[in-house]
Design an enzyme around this catalytic site. Structure first.
Site, PDB file in Angstrom:
ATOM      1  N   ASP A  10      35.289  42.074  48.512  1.00 52.67           N
ATOM      2  CA  ASP A  10      36.385  41.937  49.419  1.00 52.67           C
ATOM      3  C   ASP A  10      36.005  40.858  50.729  1.00 52.67           C
ATOM      4  O   ASP A  10      35.158  41.212  51.399  1.00 52.67           O
ATOM      5  CB  ASP A  10      36.721  43.368  50.363  1.00 52.67           C
ATOM      6  CG  ASP A  10      38.063  43.680  50.837  1.00 52.67           C
ATOM      7  OD1 ASP A  10      38.930  42.295  51.105  1.00 52.67           O
ATOM      8  OD2 ASP A  10      38.150  44.520  51.463  1.00 52.67           O
ATOM      9  N   ASP A 104      42.108  37.923  48.383  1.00 55.64           N
ATOM     10  CA  ASP A 104      41.069  38.002  48.909  1.00 55.64           C
ATOM     11  C   ASP A 104      40.168  39.299  48.332  1.00 55.64           C
ATOM     12  O   ASP A 104      39.156  39.516  49.331  1.00 55.64           O
ATOM     13  CB  ASP A 104      41.176  38.195  50.450  1.00 55.64           C
ATOM     14  CG  ASP A 104      42.001  39.550  50.600  1.00 55.64           C
ATOM     15  OD1 ASP A 104      42.700  40.014  49.838  1.00 55.64           O
ATOM     16  OD2 ASP A 104      42.057  40.050  51.798  1.00 55.64           O
ATOM     17  N   GLU A 105      40.576  39.765  47.396  1.00 57.65           N
ATOM     18  CA  GLU A 105      39.838  40.671  46.665  1.00 57.65           C
ATOM     19  C   GLU A 105      39.837  41.139  45.203  1.00 57.65           C
ATOM     20  O   GLU A 105      40.714  40.743  44.452  1.00 57.65           O
ATOM     21  CB  GLU A 105      39.946  42.358  47.266  1.00 57.65           C
ATOM     22  CG  GLU A 105      41.080  42.869  47.114  1.00 57.65           C
ATOM     23  CD  GLU A 105      41.621  44.349  47.616  1.00 57.65           C
ATOM     24  OE1 GLU A 105      40.771  44.907  47.426  1.00 57.65           O
ATOM     25  OE2 GLU A 105      42.544  44.367  48.254  1.00 57.65           O
TER      26      GLU A 105
END
Length: 354
Positions: A10, A104-105
């Site tokens: 993350d 983003d993860e």
């Protein structure tokens, strides 16, 4: 059966961190990524901004009252997507079992990894070091035997940290874990749990499977398993899709009217994606995910390609009217387009098919 080794990566305050990388003189200031308008909501807040209570999905008007000195930067989705692709290139050095959740993860299954590194914690550390060296950005990681536990673990030592949860420590960890940490448990569900005397994940062990189903519907089946650290979902690598889509997972559950305030961001991002791929489209799909993991979708197909981002946003808002009214709250909103065609044909005025 050998336990799986799952990593959840993350990125730390991704959009805000990218903007700070581009403008390092703002590093210690409260920075907010959002369009500056009366109906806008925050896309991301830097860690200094979070100290004032600012967070993703908060209305900009509220944020300005809480932190008048905040610096507002409009989102640059093209740049975020380019950096996300760079990060995924790093992932692929270690495994091809990668499941993106957003820009983003992502989940990574490193039970077998390309570099034959024996410990998943070492793989996570190497990936985080590569990301920092090549992008200048920090990432946090959770390492665990399944996706549910890895996602919780990645939030444990944020920012720029990692947390390892080996199989032998899962039961003790869950016994005291606040029930609100379960992904999908929002304010309403948490209040219901508190009325039942459920304050930790361990408290759910008092209930039989059928009792949880009666109390929470189909989600009760999943709660029964999660309370025991069971999550058999595999990491599903992304495949080329016959559509273009984008979505936002919010840190808290929101009613329909509030979550629909994300539509301008989604429409702008989606339009930019389509332009880069040189594609036009005739169908749109709006997706919502409720706190109990139900997926709701509504779609519309038009007689000709939508001509611009404003038309896409108008179509999305029109589609949203068909979502069921009620007291439900939502954790995720997504927008996708299909019936793709290469740009080059004359775009007629668009109108909805009957």
């Amino acid at each position: 059966m050998e336990p799986r080794k799952i990593i959840h990566i993350d990125m730390d305050a991704f959009y805000a961190s990218v903007e700070l990388r581009e403008q390092p003189h703002l590093k210690n200031l409260p920075v907010v990524v959002a369009w500056d308008g009366p109906r806008s909501v925050i896309c991301a807040a830097s860690y200094p901004a979070r100290r004032f209570g600012l967070h993703s999905a908060m209305p900009v008007a509220t944020a300005k009252r809480l932190c008048p000195q905040a610096v507002y930067i409009p989102p640059h989705f093209t740049l975020y997507r380019e950096i996300s692709q760079q990060i995924h290139t790093i992932f692929r050095r270690y495994t091809d079992l990668i499941e993106p959740l957003s820009l983003d993860e992502a989940y990574l299954d490193v039970t077998r990894n390309f570099r034959n590194i024996p410990y998943a914690s070492q793989v996570a550390k190497a990936i985080r070091a590569d990301i920092l060296a090549e992008t200048g950005l920090t990432a946090s990681a959770g390492v665990a035997p399944n996706k549910f536990l890895a996602k919780i673990a990645s939030d444990w030592n944020k920012p720029d940290g990692q947390f390892v949860l080996p199989p032998e420590k899962v039961a003790a960890f869950l016994a005291t874990l606040p029930a609100g940490k379960i992904p999908g448990v929002g304010k309403v569900t948490q209040q219901k749990m508190q009325r039942l005397g459920v304050h930790t994940v361990g408290d759910l062990l008092r209930f039989e499977r059928g009792e949880l189903v009666n109390l929470f519907g189909k989600w009760g089946y999943r709660l029964y398993d999660l309370a025991r650290g069971i999550d058999n979902r595999s990491v599903k690598p992304s495949r080329e899709r016959l559509q273009i889509s984008t979505e936002i997972t919010l840190p808290e559950d929101l009613p329909l009217a509030d979550i629909l305030q994300q539509l301008p961001h989604l429409a702008e991002d989606l339009w930019q994606q389509a332009e880069r791929k040189k594609m036009q489209f005739r169908s749109i799909t709006l997706k919502l995910k409720t706190a109990d993991f139900r997926i709701l979708t509504r779609s519309q197909t038009f007689s000709s390609a939508l001509p611009d981002a404003a038309a896409l946003l108008a179509a999305a808002r029109q589609t949203a009217i068909r979502m069921p009214a009620g007291d439900a709250t939502y954790r995720l909103i997504g927008l996708g387009v299909s019936h793709l065609e290469p740009i080059g044909q004359q775009i007629a005025l668009w109108q909805e098919n009957e």
